[in-house]
Structures are given as structure tokens and as C-alpha cells.
Scaffold this motif. Structure first.
Motif, short mmCIF file in Angstrom:
data_model
loop_
_atom_site.label_atom_id
_atom_site.label_comp_id
_atom_site.label_asym_id
_atom_site.label_seq_id
_atom_site.Cartn_x
_atom_site.Cartn_y
_atom_site.Cartn_z
N ALA A 13 35.06 36.60 63.22
CA ALA A 13 36.18 36.35 64.12
C ALA A 13 36.79 34.98 63.83
N VAL B 173 34.23 43.26 69.91
CA VAL B 173 33.34 43.75 68.87
C VAL B 173 32.57 44.95 69.40
N GLY C 143 28.52 45.62 66.99
CA GLY C 143 28.28 44.71 65.88
C GLY C 143 28.90 45.13 64.58
N ILE D 40 33.46 45.12 60.17
CA ILE D 40 32.74 43.88 59.85
C ILE D 40 31.89 44.12 58.60
N TYR E 198 30.47 38.00 63.01
CA TYR E 198 31.54 38.95 63.27
C TYR E 198 32.76 38.69 62.38
N TYR F 17 32.51 46.61 64.37
CA TYR F 17 33.97 46.70 64.32
C TYR F 17 34.59 45.62 65.21
N LEU F 18 35.66 45.00 64.71
CA LEU F 18 36.38 43.96 65.45
C LEU F 18 37.77 44.48 65.80
N TYR G 78 41.47 48.61 64.03
CA TYR G 78 40.28 47.75 64.02
C TYR G 78 39.99 47.28 62.60
#
Length: 208
Positions: free
Chosen positions: A168, A175, A178, A33, A166, A180-181, A30
Motif C-alpha cells: 500500500a 485488503v 492478505g 498483492i 500489502y 488483494y488491495l 483490485y
């Protein structure tokens, strides 16, 4: 004897398998963010999937998402969030928000993917989408009324703001809270995305 040896081997390997499954970190599984995006319900761990109906990778992830959602823990809230990274993405994003406002998002979501990727329907225009929605008891007039409504346009703006927050750059992306992506690239494939998501959910539980 062979069965006993096999059983002992499995018992021996379990701690290593468990350790491997938990071996995720920023950049490995991951991406963290930089500035966390506030979630809607602070009492829940929020999981958001950023997607586009026209994306073949999002379509490929859909079975994994639906299977994972069936076992959704009580302390987790899941949401879909349509992205608009191109002009031809807008119609699909608006269609999602219309479905959500009308309370039929659960019925229409997977069908939209199938119509586009299996049945090769374009569904790129307001007219195409209005006709598609009639299958779910929505009149074309009602669809058109919602399609350009203040509510839909407000949701588009809010979604765009969140997606920028995010960080992205493409779809699909998951996500977690709010913070980790997760993408197929960071997780090592669609089949591993929700293993990383589960790891991050537990990480957030422990943080509480």
C-alpha cells in the motif's frame, strides 16, 4: 401492459447486471498483492481497512464502511489498520491502538473522524488526544500510560510490517484476505469499493 413490459425488461437485464457486477480482475477493481500476507485467523476471510484519521478520503469512505460492517457475514473478520506514512500520522495511529487496547475502539472510531473533519479539532498531540479520550471514561493518566506503552509500540511495528507487505502506498485501502488491495482508484470510487470487496470475499470462499 406497461408494467408487464417493465417487469420483463428487468428480468431480461438481471443476468447482464449480474455479469457486469462480477466483471472484476487484477487491475480492474483490485490489485493482486505479489506475496500474500498471512492473516491472523485462518478460519475467517480477513478484510482490513488501512486508514488515517486525518485523511479526507478515509473520512468520506467511513459511512460506506460502517454500513457494510452492519451486514458482515459470519465467515468474515473485519479490522481497521492505521497507517503511518508521515510524521503527523503517528499520534492518530497511537490513539487508535490505545482505544483498541482499552476496548473502546468501536465507540471512538467514527467520533475521531467527525471531531477532526467536522468539528475541526486538531487532535495532533498527546495532550489533545488525552483530553479527547476523557469523554469515553479514560483518565488522562491512563491514556498517557498506554500511549507510549510497549503494547502500542509493538502494534505500530506490526502494522507497519503488514502495510509494507500489502504494498500500500496511500489511504484508504481495503485488503481482502492478505491477497488483494482495493482502492477508490481501482474500484472506480468509494461507492463501488465494497462491491469489489464482496466479489473478492466470494472468490476466497470458492477457493476454499
Amino acid at each position: 401492459m406497461k408494467k408487464l413490459i417493465s417487469a420483463l425488461f428487468l428480468v431480461f437485464m438481471l443476468p447482464f447486471a449480474s455479469a457486469w457486477a462480477q466483471d472484476y480482475s487484477d487491475g480492474n477493481g483490485y490489485t493482486t498483492i505479489k506475496t500474500p500476507v498471512r492473516t491472523t485467523n485462518l478460519d475467517k476471510i480477513e478484510v482490513v481497512e488501512i486508514f488515517w484519521y486525518g485523511c479526507p478520503h478515509c473520512y468520506a469512505l467511513e459511512p460506506y464502511t460502517q454500513a457494510w460492517k452492519k451486514e458482515l457475514p459470519a465467515d468474515v473478520e473485519f479490522k481497521f489498520l492505521p497507517a503511518v506514512f508521515g510524521r503527523n500520522w503517528l499520534a492518530h495511529a497511537k490513539a487508535f491502538h490505545v482505544a483498541d487496547l482499552l476496548g473502546i475502539e468501536d465507540k471512538i472510531h467514527s467520533d475521531m473522524f467527525n471531531a477532526i473533519h467536522q468539528d475541526r479539532k486538531r487532535l495532533n498531540s498527546e495532550d489533545d488526544l488525552a483530553e479527547f479520550f476523557t469523554q469515553y471514561g479514560v483518565s488522562e493518566d491512563e491514556f498517557r500510560k498506554q500511549y507510549d506503552s510497549f503494547a502500542v509500540n509493538s502494534r505500530l511495528s506490526q502494522a507497519d510490517s503488514k502495510i509494507r507487505g500489502y504494498g500500500a502506498r496511500g489511504v484508504p485501502g481495503i485488503v481482502v484476505n492478505g491477497k488483494y488491495l482495493v482502492t477508490a482508484a481501482t474500484a472506480g470510487g468509494n461507492n463501488n469499493i465494497y462491491s469489489v470487496v464482496d466479489f473478492l470475499i466470494e472468490k476466497e470462499r470458492q477457493a476454499k
